[in-house]
Motif scaffolding. Structure first.
Motif, PDB file in Angstrom:
ATOM      1  N   THR A 267       0.822  -1.207   0.000  1.00 39.90           N
ATOM      2  CA  THR A 267       0.000   0.000   0.000  1.00 39.90           C
ATOM      3  C   THR A 267       0.854   1.254   0.000  1.00 39.90           C
ATOM      4  OG1 THR A 267      -1.732   1.211   1.198  1.00 39.90           O
ATOM      5  CG2 THR A 267      -0.135  -0.010   2.531  1.00 39.90           C
ATOM      6  N   HIS A 268       0.293   2.313  -0.584  1.00 38.60           N
ATOM      7  CA  HIS A 268       0.930   3.627  -0.515  1.00 38.60           C
ATOM      8  C   HIS A 268       0.303   4.470   0.600  1.00 38.60           C
ATOM      9  CE1 HIS A 268       3.106   2.821  -4.196  1.00 38.60           C
ATOM     10  NE2 HIS A 268       1.987   2.578  -4.844  1.00 38.60           N
ATOM     11  N   ARG A 269      -0.648   3.885   1.327  1.00 40.05           N
ATOM     12  CA  ARG A 269      -1.337   4.609   2.403  1.00 40.05           C
ATOM     13  C   ARG A 269      -1.282   3.802   3.707  1.00 40.05           C
ATOM     14  NH1 ARG A 269      -6.382   4.119   1.378  1.00 40.05           N
ATOM     15  NH2 ARG A 269      -6.251   2.787  -0.458  1.00 40.05           N
ATOM     16  N   PRO A 270      -0.091   3.552   4.223  1.00 42.62           N
ATOM     17  CA  PRO A 270       0.031   2.721   5.422  1.00 42.62           C
ATOM     18  C   PRO A 270      -0.654   3.300   6.649  1.00 42.62           C
ATOM     19  CG  PRO A 270       2.107   3.815   4.945  1.00 42.62           C
ATOM     20  CD  PRO A 270       1.223   4.040   3.751  1.00 42.62           C
ATOM     21  N   GLU A 271      -0.812   4.604   6.680  1.00 43.14           N
ATOM     22  CA  GLU A 271      -1.412   5.245   7.855  1.00 43.14           C
ATOM     23  C   GLU A 271      -2.902   4.915   7.998  1.00 43.14           C
ATOM     24  OE1 GLU A 271      -2.217   7.750   4.374  1.00 43.14           O
ATOM     25  OE2 GLU A 271      -0.393   6.801   5.159  1.00 43.14           O
ATOM     26  N   SER A 272      -3.531   4.399   6.924  1.00 42.62           N
ATOM     27  CA  SER A 272      -4.962   4.118   6.976  1.00 42.62           C
ATOM     28  C   SER A 272      -5.277   2.631   7.159  1.00 42.62           C
ATOM     29  CB  SER A 272      -5.643   4.633   5.708  1.00 42.62           C
ATOM     30  OG  SER A 272      -5.095   4.018   4.546  1.00 42.62           O
ATOM     31  N   LEU A 273      -4.281   1.835   7.501  1.00 45.83           N
ATOM     32  CA  LEU A 273      -4.504   0.405   7.757  1.00 45.83           C
ATOM     33  C   LEU A 273      -5.057   0.227   9.168  1.00 45.83           C
ATOM     34  CD1 LEU A 273      -1.160  -0.988   6.270  1.00 45.83           C
ATOM     35  CD2 LEU A 273      -3.430  -1.103   5.206  1.00 45.83           C
ATOM     36  N   GLU A 274      -6.269  -0.293   9.266  1.00 47.01           N
ATOM     37  CA  GLU A 274      -6.923  -0.408  10.575  1.00 47.01           C
ATOM     38  C   GLU A 274      -7.217  -1.849  10.984  1.00 47.01           C
ATOM     39  OE1 GLU A 274     -10.370   2.045  10.507  1.00 47.01           O
ATOM     40  OE2 GLU A 274      -9.229   3.927  10.384  1.00 47.01           O
ATOM     41  N   TRP A 275      -7.373  -2.740  10.005  1.00 48.39           N
ATOM     42  CA  TRP A 275      -7.682  -4.137  10.341  1.00 48.39           C
ATOM     43  C   TRP A 275      -6.373  -4.848  10.640  1.00 48.39           C
ATOM     44  CZ3 TRP A 275      -8.123  -8.532   6.433  1.00 48.39           C
ATOM     45  CH2 TRP A 275      -8.629  -9.689   7.045  1.00 48.39           C
ATOM     46  N   GLY A 276      -6.140  -5.106  11.890  1.00 45.16           N
ATOM     47  CA  GLY A 276      -4.859  -5.662  12.288  1.00 45.16           C
ATOM     48  C   GLY A 276      -4.985  -7.053  12.887  1.00 45.16           C
ATOM     49  N   PRO A 277      -3.842  -7.564  13.340  1.00 43.93           N
ATOM     50  CA  PRO A 277      -2.509  -6.955  13.323  1.00 43.93           C
ATOM     51  C   PRO A 277      -2.005  -6.787  11.890  1.00 43.93           C
ATOM     52  CG  PRO A 277      -2.367  -9.262  13.976  1.00 43.93           C
ATOM     53  CD  PRO A 277      -3.818  -8.930  13.926  1.00 43.93           C
ATOM     54  N   VAL A 278      -1.360  -5.646  11.598  1.00 44.40           N
ATOM     55  CA  VAL A 278      -1.031  -5.320  10.219  1.00 44.40           C
ATOM     56  C   VAL A 278       0.279  -4.552  10.119  1.00 44.40           C
ATOM     57  CG1 VAL A 278      -2.400  -3.186  10.300  1.00 44.40           C
ATOM     58  CG2 VAL A 278      -1.961  -4.309   8.077  1.00 44.40           C
ATOM     59  N   ASN A 279       1.018  -4.820   9.043  1.00 48.48           N
ATOM     60  CA  ASN A 279       2.232  -4.083   8.694  1.00 48.48           C
ATOM     61  C   ASN A 279       2.206  -3.800   7.200  1.00 48.48           C
ATOM     62  OD1 ASN A 279       3.273  -6.159  11.027  1.00 48.48           O
ATOM     63  ND2 ASN A 279       4.311  -4.182  11.177  1.00 48.48           N
ATOM     64  N   ASP A 280       2.706  -2.641   6.790  1.00 46.38           N
ATOM     65  CA  ASP A 280       2.831  -2.389   5.368  1.00 46.38           C
ATOM     66  C   ASP A 280       4.178  -2.923   4.880  1.00 46.38           C
ATOM     67  OD1 ASP A 280       4.760   0.236   4.715  1.00 46.38           O
ATOM     68  OD2 ASP A 280       3.971   0.180   6.764  1.00 46.38           O
ATOM     69  N   LEU A 281       4.294  -3.138   3.577  1.00 43.77           N
ATOM     70  CA  LEU A 281       5.501  -3.724   2.993  1.00 43.77           C
ATOM     71  C   LEU A 281       6.552  -2.681   2.632  1.00 43.77           C
ATOM     72  CD1 LEU A 281       3.780  -6.360   0.697  1.00 43.77           C
ATOM     73  CD2 LEU A 281       5.190  -6.854   2.707  1.00 43.77           C
ATOM     74  N   GLY A 282       6.240  -1.406   2.810  1.00 44.16           N
ATOM     75  CA  GLY A 282       7.200  -0.367   2.484  1.00 44.16           C
ATOM     76  C   GLY A 282       7.080   0.091   1.044  1.00 44.16           C
TER      77      GLY A 282
ATOM     78  N   VAL B 292       8.781  -5.426  -3.636  1.00 48.39           N
ATOM     79  CA  VAL B 292       9.539  -6.667  -3.786  1.00 48.39           C
ATOM     80  C   VAL B 292      10.526  -6.836  -2.638  1.00 48.39           C
ATOM     81  CG1 VAL B 292      11.178  -7.915  -5.246  1.00 48.39           C
ATOM     82  CG2 VAL B 292       9.257  -6.706  -6.286  1.00 48.39           C
ATOM     83  N   LYS B 293      11.223  -5.796  -2.296  1.00 50.20           N
ATOM     84  CA  LYS B 293      12.165  -5.850  -1.177  1.00 50.20           C
ATOM     85  C   LYS B 293      11.436  -6.160   0.121  1.00 50.20           C
ATOM     86  CE  LYS B 293      15.795  -3.150   1.136  1.00 50.20           C
ATOM     87  NZ  LYS B 293      16.523  -1.842   1.120  1.00 50.20           N
ATOM     88  N   GLY B 294      10.263  -5.559   0.296  1.00 54.55           N
ATOM     89  CA  GLY B 294       9.476  -5.816   1.497  1.00 54.55           C
ATOM     90  C   GLY B 294       9.018  -7.255   1.589  1.00 54.55           C
ATOM     91  N   ILE B 295       8.593  -7.823   0.457  1.00 52.97           N
ATOM     92  CA  ILE B 295       8.155  -9.215   0.446  1.00 52.97           C
ATOM     93  C   ILE B 295       9.322 -10.149   0.773  1.00 52.97           C
ATOM     94  CG2 ILE B 295       7.258 -11.085  -0.991  1.00 52.97           C
ATOM     95  CD1 ILE B 295       5.694  -8.908  -2.544  1.00 52.97           C
ATOM     96  N   ARG B 296      10.471  -9.887   0.176  1.00 53.66           N
ATOM     97  CA  ARG B 296      11.639 -10.731   0.457  1.00 53.66           C
ATOM     98  C   ARG B 296      12.008 -10.656   1.940  1.00 53.66           C
ATOM     99  NH1 ARG B 296      13.825 -12.481  -4.309  1.00 53.66           N
ATOM    100  NH2 ARG B 296      13.445 -11.202  -6.177  1.00 53.66           N
ATOM    101  N   ARG B 297      11.924  -9.483   2.509  1.00 57.20           N
ATOM    102  CA  ARG B 297      12.248  -9.315   3.925  1.00 57.20           C
ATOM    103  C   ARG B 297      11.289 -10.117   4.807  1.00 57.20           C
ATOM    104  NH1 ARG B 297      11.368  -4.361   4.089  1.00 57.20           N
ATOM    105  NH2 ARG B 297       9.310  -4.414   5.079  1.00 57.20           N
ATOM    106  N   VAL B 298      10.004 -10.032   4.512  1.00 60.17           N
ATOM    107  CA  VAL B 298       9.002 -10.752   5.299  1.00 60.17           C
ATOM    108  C   VAL B 298       9.164 -12.255   5.123  1.00 60.17           C
ATOM    109  CG1 VAL B 298       6.525 -11.209   5.517  1.00 60.17           C
ATOM    110  CG2 VAL B 298       7.348  -8.849   5.291  1.00 60.17           C
ATOM    111  N   LYS B 299       9.475 -12.688   3.913  1.00 59.63           N
ATOM    112  CA  LYS B 299       9.607 -14.123   3.643  1.00 59.63           C
ATOM    113  C   LYS B 299      10.783 -14.726   4.415  1.00 59.63           C
ATOM    114  CE  LYS B 299       9.629 -17.462  -0.129  1.00 59.63           C
ATOM    115  NZ  LYS B 299       9.697 -17.710  -1.583  1.00 59.63           N
ATOM    116  N   LEU B 300      11.822 -13.958   4.612  1.00 59.33           N
ATOM    117  CA  LEU B 300      13.007 -14.451   5.318  1.00 59.33           C
ATOM    118  C   LEU B 300      12.811 -14.557   6.823  1.00 59.33           C
ATOM    119  CD1 LEU B 300      15.840 -12.587   3.379  1.00 59.33           C
ATOM    120  CD2 LEU B 300      15.459 -15.063   3.444  1.00 59.33           C
ATOM    121  N   LYS B 301      11.806 -13.871   7.350  1.00 64.73           N
ATOM    122  CA  LYS B 301      11.577 -13.892   8.793  1.00 64.73           C
ATOM    123  C   LYS B 301      11.002 -15.233   9.237  1.00 64.73           C
ATOM    124  CE  LYS B 301      10.697  -8.948   9.561  1.00 64.73           C
ATOM    125  NZ  LYS B 301       9.688  -7.962  10.033  1.00 64.73           N
TER     126      LYS B 301
END
Length: 204
Positions: free
Chosen positions: A92-107, A111-120
């Motif tokens: 998302t380009h609007r991370p401040e409006s994410l309300e249904w959680g628990p939630v994190n934006d990918l940045g 692609v970099k965000g997905i790779r980071r999350v996948k490695l965790k």
């Protein structure tokens, strides 16, 4: 490293838009919403449960996240409980409006965000809907398994699972079952680049 699993309802001609209802996704004045409903079958629900697994996180595009956020918090039952409790990672380009959680934006770099999350460490990541995001995952070789619920319908128009711009790739069928309603429940595993050949080679 955890797996990324893409689950989709898909028509025979590759459309994945709005399988669950007329108002699910009207982008592009789409008028065929709800095409999966007449083919509902208990076996489909069982296949979806199996694809999710006992524990999972969600990886979603923003449009699908908003659809889910407007629906699942108001539902009750095992599936609703699982989806509401799952950690959501959202493109998302609007991370401040994410309300249904628990939630994190990918940045900003998806692609970099997905790779980071996948490695965790954590449960596998499940993708549902999110047509734009699924194309990125396939084109970048980030999808590990692809359970497709193939419905016996031809829709002609709508958002598609496969992109014309992506590099050709090969998948291996690892599980297949058929529902009594005619839906094929196929699970594929990513293999790699497309192989080619000629029929004459088979005759040698």
């Amino acid at each position: 490293m955890r797996k990324i699993r893409i689950i989709e309802h898909i028509s025979l001609d590759g459309v994945i838009q709005a399988p669950g209802g007329p108002d699910e996704d009207r982008d592009g004045d789409y008028s065929h919403g709800g095409w999966a409903v007449p083919h509902a079958d208990p076996a489909i629900g069982e296949a979806i449960d199996a694809a999710y697994g006992e524990s999972f996180d969600l990886l979603l595009g923003r449009h699908t996240y908003d659809i889910f956020a407007g629906y699942w918090p108001n539902q009750r039952g095992p599936m609703a409980d699982s989806l509401n409790a799952a950690k959501k990672f959202v493109a998302t380009h609007r991370p401040e409006s994410l309300e249904w959680g628990p939630v994190n934006d990918l940045g900003s770099d998806i692609v970099k965000g997905i790779r980071r999350v996948k490695l965790k460490d954590g449960p596998d990541l499940v993708v549902w809907g999110s047509s734009t995001l699924t194309r990125v995952l396939l084109e970048e070789g980030l999808a590990d398994e692809v359970p497709l619920l193939v419905f016996p319908v031809l829709l002609g128009t709508g958002k598609r699972f496969f992109s014309d711009s992506g590099a050709p790739r090969e998948l291996a069928l690892i599980i297949t079952k058929a529902a009594s309603s005619g839906v094929l429940m196929n699970t594929y595993r990513a293999v790699g680049p497309l192989r080619t050949g000629t029929f004459s080679e088979l005759e040698e």
